[in-house]
Design a protein around this motif. Structure first.
Motif, PDB file in Angstrom:
ATOM      1  N   PHE A  23      77.952  25.096  -9.749  1.00 16.06           N
ATOM      2  CA  PHE A  23      78.816  23.965  -9.408  1.00 16.06           C
ATOM      3  C   PHE A  23      79.599  23.495 -10.625  1.00 16.06           C
ATOM      4  CE2 PHE A  23      79.364  19.330  -9.238  1.00 16.06           C
ATOM      5  CZ  PHE A  23      80.223  19.257  -8.155  1.00 16.06           C
ATOM      6  N   PHE A  24      78.905  23.349 -11.764  1.00 12.04           N
ATOM      7  CA  PHE A  24      79.582  22.911 -12.982  1.00 12.04           C
ATOM      8  C   PHE A  24      80.553  23.961 -13.513  1.00 12.04           C
ATOM      9  CE2 PHE A  24      76.057  19.759 -14.342  1.00 12.04           C
ATOM     10  CZ  PHE A  24      76.632  18.782 -13.551  1.00 12.04           C
ATOM     11  N   ALA A  25      80.263  25.230 -13.290  1.00 15.13           N
ATOM     12  CA  ALA A  25      81.115  26.295 -13.826  1.00 15.13           C
ATOM     13  C   ALA A  25      82.506  26.273 -13.196  1.00 15.13           C
ATOM     14  CB  ALA A  25      80.460  27.650 -13.597  1.00 15.13           C
ATOM     15  N   PHE A  26      82.614  25.838 -11.949  1.00 15.00           N
ATOM     16  CA  PHE A  26      83.900  25.843 -11.269  1.00 15.00           C
ATOM     17  C   PHE A  26      84.633  24.506 -11.357  1.00 15.00           C
ATOM     18  CE2 PHE A  26      81.721  29.398  -9.179  1.00 15.00           C
ATOM     19  CZ  PHE A  26      82.657  30.382  -9.442  1.00 15.00           C
ATOM     20  N   GLN A  27      84.104  23.573 -12.146  1.00 15.16           N
ATOM     21  CA  GLN A  27      84.774  22.303 -12.361  1.00 15.16           C
ATOM     22  C   GLN A  27      85.686  22.412 -13.577  1.00 15.16           C
ATOM     23  OE1 GLN A  27      84.329  19.775 -10.149  1.00 15.16           O
ATOM     24  NE2 GLN A  27      83.024  21.233  -9.089  1.00 15.16           N
ATOM     25  N   SER A  28      86.639  21.529 -13.644  1.00 15.04           N
ATOM     26  CA  SER A  28      87.512  21.534 -14.820  1.00 15.04           C
ATOM     27  C   SER A  28      86.943  20.580 -15.862  1.00 15.04           C
ATOM     28  CB  SER A  28      88.927  21.108 -14.429  1.00 15.04           C
ATOM     29  OG  SER A  28      88.910  19.810 -13.891  1.00 15.04           O
ATOM     30  N   GLY A  29      87.045  20.959 -17.103  1.00 16.36           N
ATOM     31  CA  GLY A  29      86.543  20.120 -18.187  1.00 16.36           C
ATOM     32  C   GLY A  29      85.609  20.887 -19.096  1.00 16.36           C
ATOM     33  N   LEU A  32      81.740  19.890 -18.760  1.00 17.49           N
ATOM     34  CA  LEU A  32      81.061  20.464 -17.594  1.00 17.49           C
ATOM     35  C   LEU A  32      80.802  21.958 -17.772  1.00 17.49           C
ATOM     36  CD1 LEU A  32      82.848  18.599 -14.684  1.00 17.49           C
ATOM     37  CD2 LEU A  32      80.551  18.238 -15.570  1.00 17.49           C
ATOM     38  N   LYS A  33      81.718  22.656 -18.441  1.00 14.15           N
ATOM     39  CA  LYS A  33      81.497  24.079 -18.709  1.00 14.15           C
ATOM     40  C   LYS A  33      80.331  24.245 -19.681  1.00 14.15           C
ATOM     41  CE  LYS A  33      85.482  25.678 -16.863  1.00 14.15           C
ATOM     42  NZ  LYS A  33      85.494  26.397 -15.651  1.00 14.15           N
ATOM     43  N   LEU A  34      80.223  23.362 -20.658  1.00 14.63           N
ATOM     44  CA  LEU A  34      79.105  23.411 -21.592  1.00 14.63           C
ATOM     45  C   LEU A  34      77.797  23.080 -20.875  1.00 14.63           C
ATOM     46  CD1 LEU A  34      78.444  23.811 -24.598  1.00 14.63           C
ATOM     47  CD2 LEU A  34      78.691  21.353 -24.880  1.00 14.63           C
ATOM     48  N   ALA A  35      77.817  22.111 -19.990  1.00 20.55           N
ATOM     49  CA  ALA A  35      76.627  21.775 -19.213  1.00 20.55           C
ATOM     50  C   ALA A  35      76.220  22.960 -18.336  1.00 20.55           C
ATOM     51  CB  ALA A  35      76.888  20.542 -18.357  1.00 20.55           C
ATOM     52  N   SER A  36      77.204  23.671 -17.791  1.00 22.28           N
ATOM     53  CA  SER A  36      76.914  24.848 -16.981  1.00 22.28           C
ATOM     54  C   SER A  36      76.176  25.894 -17.803  1.00 22.28           C
ATOM     55  CB  SER A  36      78.214  25.432 -16.433  1.00 22.28           C
ATOM     56  OG  SER A  36      77.980  26.663 -15.815  1.00 22.28           O
TER      57      SER A  36
END
Length: 57
Positions: A23-29, A32-36
């Protein structure tokens, strides 16, 4: 190892980390990519624990 032996806590934790990571990987930012990335590491750790727990049964 039978599939029934994967019915343990670590399997469910690993699956939840996987879905949250996707879910986080497909968000912008960037955050969120780091959290993914960190959720994917947690997925790997719990997946190995689930396999170890299933082998011990």
């Amino acid at each position: 190892m039978k599939p029934k032996s994967f019915n343990n806590m670590y399997t469910y934790l690993a699956l939840s980390y996987l879905f949250v990571s996707l879910f986080f990987a497909f968000q912008s930012g960037t955050i969120l990519k780091l959290a993914s990335f960190f959720f994917m590491i947690s997925f790997g750790i719990n997946a190995f624990k689930a396999i170890k727990e299933a082998q011990d049964r």
